[in-house]
Design an enzyme around this catalytic site. Structure first.
Site: not given
Length: 193
Positions: A120, A191
């Site tokens: 929605h 990382k």
């Protein structure tokens, strides 16, 4: 030992039935279905599964508990799901309002949700009408050699770079750099390699 052979025979039979039953899917060679996925496709949508893909909807032999079968939903006009060669998908919901493209050699673990739409619109100016609105979706691109661990949510407007790893339980939206570990809620870079 006989039970293992019976499971293999069942997988072959399920794959043949899926090939026959879902004729409007574009299926490459040696696509393997482990148990039946849930498929919902609009007549103008495209679901393309390339060569040697595994769609696993079975807990048997899988190292995690899978909560439900795979779902492949392209239920909007012109929606597209494309799954690259040699990709393995386990107990995952892939729901394209617009476009979800998954590259080659990807690993997608159980209970992952890949959704390019919100269902929605936010409708903050008229929230009581929110229930009657429909989101149009934003494209998701998952590049080659990506590993998405269990219980992740990948949201619309996301691009995951080649070779990236998404840690378990992450909620991902936006651009994920190639060859990085990305995780958390909301997901951030952990990382870079």
């Amino acid at each position: 030992m006989i039970f293992g052979y019976l499971i293999q025979i069942k997988q072959i039979i399920v794959s043949k039935i899926v090939y026959l039953f879902y004729r409007d899917l574009s299926l490459g060679k040696k696509v393997k279905f482990k148990n039946f996925p849930s498929v919902l496709k609009h007549k103008s949508a495209i679901i393309e599964i390339k060569n040697q893909v595994t769609i696993n909807s079975s807990n048997y032999g899988y190292h995690l508990n899978m909560h439900s079968q795979c779902k492949l939903y392209a239920d909007r006009p012109n929606a597209k799901i494309s799954i690259g060669s040699n990709t393995r998908i386990h107990g995952t919901c892939i729901h394209a309002y617009k476009s979800i493209v998954i590259g080659d050699n990807c690993l997608i673990a159980a209970n992952t949700q890949i959704l390019d739409g919100n269902g929605h619109l936010l409708s903050f100016n008229n929230p009581e009408s929110r229930i009657f609105t429909i989101d149009s979706g934003k494209e998701i691109i998952i590049k080659n050699n990506v590993w998405i661990a269990a219980n992740c949510i990948i949201l619309g407007g996301t691009t995951i770079g080649e070779g990236a790893v998404i840690t378990a339980g992450s909620v991902v939206k936006g651009n994920v750099p190639s060859n990085s570990i990305y995780g958390g809620n909301p997901a951030t870079i952990l990382k870079k390699f």
